[in-house]
Scaffold this active site. Structure first.
Site, PDB file in Angstrom:
ATOM      1  N   HIS A 156      -2.288  10.294  -0.669  1.00 29.22           N
ATOM      2  CA  HIS A 156      -2.234   9.092  -1.512  1.00 29.22           C
ATOM      3  C   HIS A 156      -1.934   9.475  -2.954  1.00 29.22           C
ATOM      4  O   HIS A 156      -1.069   8.887  -3.584  1.00 29.22           O
ATOM      5  CB  HIS A 156      -3.574   8.357  -1.482  1.00 29.22           C
ATOM      6  CG  HIS A 156      -3.690   7.405  -0.337  1.00 29.22           C
ATOM      7  ND1 HIS A 156      -3.680   6.039  -0.498  1.00 29.22           N
ATOM      8  CD2 HIS A 156      -3.813   7.616   0.978  1.00 29.22           C
ATOM      9  CE1 HIS A 156      -3.792   5.461   0.679  1.00 29.22           C
ATOM     10  NE2 HIS A 156      -3.883   6.391   1.585  1.00 29.22           N
ATOM     11  N   LYS A 186      -7.023  -0.663  11.760  1.00 31.37           N
ATOM     12  CA  LYS A 186      -6.448  -1.108  10.480  1.00 31.37           C
ATOM     13  C   LYS A 186      -5.245  -0.239  10.136  1.00 31.37           C
ATOM     14  O   LYS A 186      -4.227  -0.716   9.641  1.00 31.37           O
ATOM     15  CB  LYS A 186      -7.519  -1.060   9.380  1.00 31.37           C
ATOM     16  CG  LYS A 186      -7.118  -1.772   8.098  1.00 31.37           C
ATOM     17  CD  LYS A 186      -6.350  -0.900   7.123  1.00 31.37           C
ATOM     18  CE  LYS A 186      -6.042  -1.633   5.831  1.00 31.37           C
ATOM     19  NZ  LYS A 186      -5.240  -0.833   4.892  1.00 31.37           N
ATOM     20  N   GLU A 209       0.824  -1.223   0.000  1.00 28.07           N
ATOM     21  CA  GLU A 209       0.000   0.000   0.000  1.00 28.07           C
ATOM     22  C   GLU A 209       0.857   1.271   0.000  1.00 28.07           C
ATOM     23  O   GLU A 209       1.717   1.443   0.870  1.00 28.07           O
ATOM     24  CB  GLU A 209      -0.907  -0.013   1.245  1.00 28.07           C
ATOM     25  CG  GLU A 209      -1.888   1.139   1.285  1.00 28.07           C
ATOM     26  CD  GLU A 209      -2.881   1.027   2.442  1.00 28.07           C
ATOM     27  OE1 GLU A 209      -3.269  -0.108   2.806  1.00 28.07           O
ATOM     28  OE2 GLU A 209      -3.261   2.068   2.981  1.00 28.07           O
ATOM     29  N   ASP A 228       4.669 -14.216  12.090  1.00 31.71           N
ATOM     30  CA  ASP A 228       3.313 -14.668  11.776  1.00 31.71           C
ATOM     31  C   ASP A 228       2.336 -13.500  11.985  1.00 31.71           C
ATOM     32  O   ASP A 228       1.908 -13.228  13.096  1.00 31.71           O
ATOM     33  CB  ASP A 228       2.985 -15.846  12.702  1.00 31.71           C
ATOM     34  CG  ASP A 228       1.603 -16.425  12.454  1.00 31.71           C
ATOM     35  OD1 ASP A 228       0.785 -15.787  11.765  1.00 31.71           O
ATOM     36  OD2 ASP A 228       1.339 -17.528  12.977  1.00 31.71           O
TER      37      ASP A 228
END
Ligand code: MEV
Length: 430
Positions: free
Chosen positions: A383, A269, A85, A285
Site C-alpha cells: 500500500h 471483502k 482504493e 448493480d
C-alpha cells in the site's frame, strides 16, 4: 452496443510507469477506436444522469484503472476497474501476470437463471396449496411467459417453479412461490419483477391465499460463476520469500477464513474489491452482487470464504472462486452509461456469461494478491509503496525517478506531493 470482438494482448509492458496521457493513447491505439465514454470528461453527462435517477445535481467520479495481463478461457483481456482504493488494480494485474504463466484463468458460468419470489399469506391449507401449484406448473410457466414477451423473444423466459412452506412465521403460516426465470444477457431484476406481478393474480386464484411481496431474490444461486487457476511455486517466489513458503502461506491464510467468520468477512471483502470494481465499471448493480455473494457465503449456516486454495499433486497452488453473479450486458445503466458501454467494448464482451467469467476471475486474482501480501510482507508494505509511486508520478516523476522519489519518501515517512516535487527539484539541481 459494443463493437464486437477485438484481439488485443492484455500484456502492456510498463503501462504502470506511463503517465495518464500515455496510458490513454496506448489504450485507444490498442483498441483501434475512441473510448470517450470511459476516458473523456464527457463520459456520463449530467443531462443523461438526470434521466437515470431522481433529484440529480451532478455526476460522481471514481478512478478508472485498467488491469493488465489477464487471460480468461484463453482470451487476453484488458479489464476496466472503477475503484477508489490503491493497490487493487496493481494487485489484480500482478497476480494475472503470474497466473498467465500457467495458462491463465479457466472460468465457467451457469445459465442466467434468476429466482423470483411471491409471498402467499392467509392460506387455509399449506400442503394443499403447494400441491396445487406443482400441478399447475405448466399453466404458471405459460402465464409467466405471456407476462414477459420481450424476454421470451430473446430466448429467455420461465424455466421452472419451486414452493416452500413455513407452518409458522411472524405473519402466520406462509407459502413462498419461486419462479426460475432465464434473463439471458440482462441482470434481470426488472423482467423478473414484471413477470411476478403479472402472475400473482393467478397464484392467488390457484391457492386461495393472498399474495403479498412479489420480488426478485438477490441470492442468485442458480446463476453461479466459477473460476480456477494454478500457480507454480517458482512463480510465487520473490525477495527473500521462497515459492513453496508463499504457496503454503496462502493456503494457511485461506484456512483461517475457512474456520473463522471474522476473517472470512475480510477475505471476501478482498475478493469483492476486484469483483465490484469491474461490476461498477460496466454499469452493473454492485449492491445486488454484494448481497448475493454474502448470502451465498453463509449458505451452510455459518459465514465462510467464497474461494478455496490448496496444493495440488504437482505441488502447484490451486485456487477456485465460486459465487453468484447476476450481471447484464443489456438493460439498466449498462445500456445507457457511455462509460459502461466502452468498458464492455474494451473487454470485447458480448454476453452476460462472458462478463461473469471475467468478473469471477478478477475476484480470484484479487484474493490471491491479498493473501500473498498478508502471508509474506504484510499488506501495508504494498500500500505504502504504491501510494508513494502514485504521489511521485503526480509530482511529475518519470522513469527511474519514480522509484527513487518513492523510496526516499517511504524512508522519510513523508509521502506528499510537495515533498516529491522538492525531491525532484533536488535531483535536477544536481
Ligand atoms: C483490503 O481492502 C482487503 C484485504 O483486507 C483483504 C484480505 O484481508 O484478504 C487486504
Amino acid at each position: 452496443m459494443n463493437s464486437g470482438r477485438r484481439q488485443t494482448g492484455s500484456r502492456i509492458p510498463d503501462f504502470y510507469n506511463m503517465n495518464l496521457d500515455e496510458r490513454q493513447a496506448h489504450l485507444v491505439e490498442a483498441l483501434g477506436r475512441p473510448l470517450d465514454g470511459l476516458l473523456g470528461p464527457e463520459g456520463l453527462e449530467p443531462a443523461l444522469a438526470d434521466s437515470m435517477i431522481e433529484n440529480v445535481v451532478g455526476v460522481y467520479g471514481l478512478p478508472l484503472g485498467i488491469a493488465t495481463n489477464f487471460v480468461v478461457n484463453g482470451r487476453e483481456i484488458l479489464i476496466p476497474m472503477a475503484i477508489e482504493e490503491p493497490s487493487v488494480v496493481a494487485g489484480a494485474s500482478f497476480m494475472a501476470k503470474l497466473i498467465r504463466e500457467s495458462g491463465g484463468f479457466t472460468a465457467k458460468v451457469d445459465p442466467s437463471h434468476m429466482i423470483g419470489q411471491i409471498q402467499v399469506l392467509d392460506l387455509q391449507d399449506l400442503q394443499e396449496a403447494e400441491t396445487t401449484l406443482h400441478e399447475a406448473k405448466t399453466q404458471i410457466l405459460e402465464a409467466a411467459d405471456e407476462a414477459g414477451p420481450m424476454m421470451l423473444a430473446v430466448g429467455g423466459g420461465a424455466r421452472s417453479i419451486a414452493v416452500k412452506t413455513f407452518a409458522q412465521s411472524p405473519a402466520g403460516p406462509m407459502l413462498v412461490f419461486y419462479l426460475i426465470y432465464d434473463t439471458v444477457d440482462a441482470m434481470g431484476a426488472n423482467s423478473v419483477n414484471t413477470v411476478l406481478e403479472g402472475i400473482a393474480p393467478l397464484i392467488e386464484i390457484l391457492t386461495g391465499g393472498r399474495t403479498h411481496l412479489r420480488i426478485l431474490s438477490n441470492l442468485a444461486d442458480r446463476r453461479l460463476a466459477r473460476s480456477t487457476c494454478h500457480v507454480s511455486p517458482a512463480s510465487l517466489a520473490f525477495g527473500e520469500f521462497e515459492g513453496k513458503d508463499v504457496r503454503d502461506g496462502v493456503v494457511e491464510a485461506w484456512a483461517f477464513a475457512a474456520v473463522d467468520p471474522y476473517r472470512a468477512a475480510t477475505h471476501n471483502k478482498g475478493i469483492m474489491n476486484g469483483v465490484d470494481a469491474v461490476v461498477i465499471a460496466t454499469g452493473n448493480d454492485w449492491r445486488a452482487v454484494e448481497a448475493g455473494a454474502h448470502a451465498y457465503a453463509a449458505r451452510e449456516g455459518t459465514y465462510g470464504p467464497l474461494s478455496r486454495w490448496w496444493v495440488d499433486e504437482s505441488g502447484s497452488l490451486q485456487g477456485e472462486l465460486e459465487m453468484p453473479l447476476a450481471l447484464g450486458t443489456i438493460g439498466g445503466a449498462t445500456g445507457v452509461h457511455p462509460g459502461a458501454r466502452d468498458a464492455l467494448a474494451l473487454m470485447g464482451v458480448e454476453t452476460a456469461q462472458e462478463l461473469s467469467e471475467i468478473v469471477v476471475s478478477v475476484g480470484l486474482a484479487q484474493n490471491l494478491a491479498a493473501l500473498r501480501a498478508l502471508a509474506t510482507e504484510g499488506i501495508q508494505h504494498g500500500h505504502m509503496g504504491l501510494h508513494a509511486r502514485q504521489v511521485a508520478i503526480a509530482a511529475g516523476a518519470r522513469g527511474d525517478e519514480i522509484e527513487a522519489v518513492a523510496s526516499a519518501m517511504i524512508e522519510e515517512k513523508n509521502i506528499l506531493v510537495d515533498r516529491a516535487e522538492e525531491l525532484l527539484r533536488q535531483r535536477s539541481d544536481g
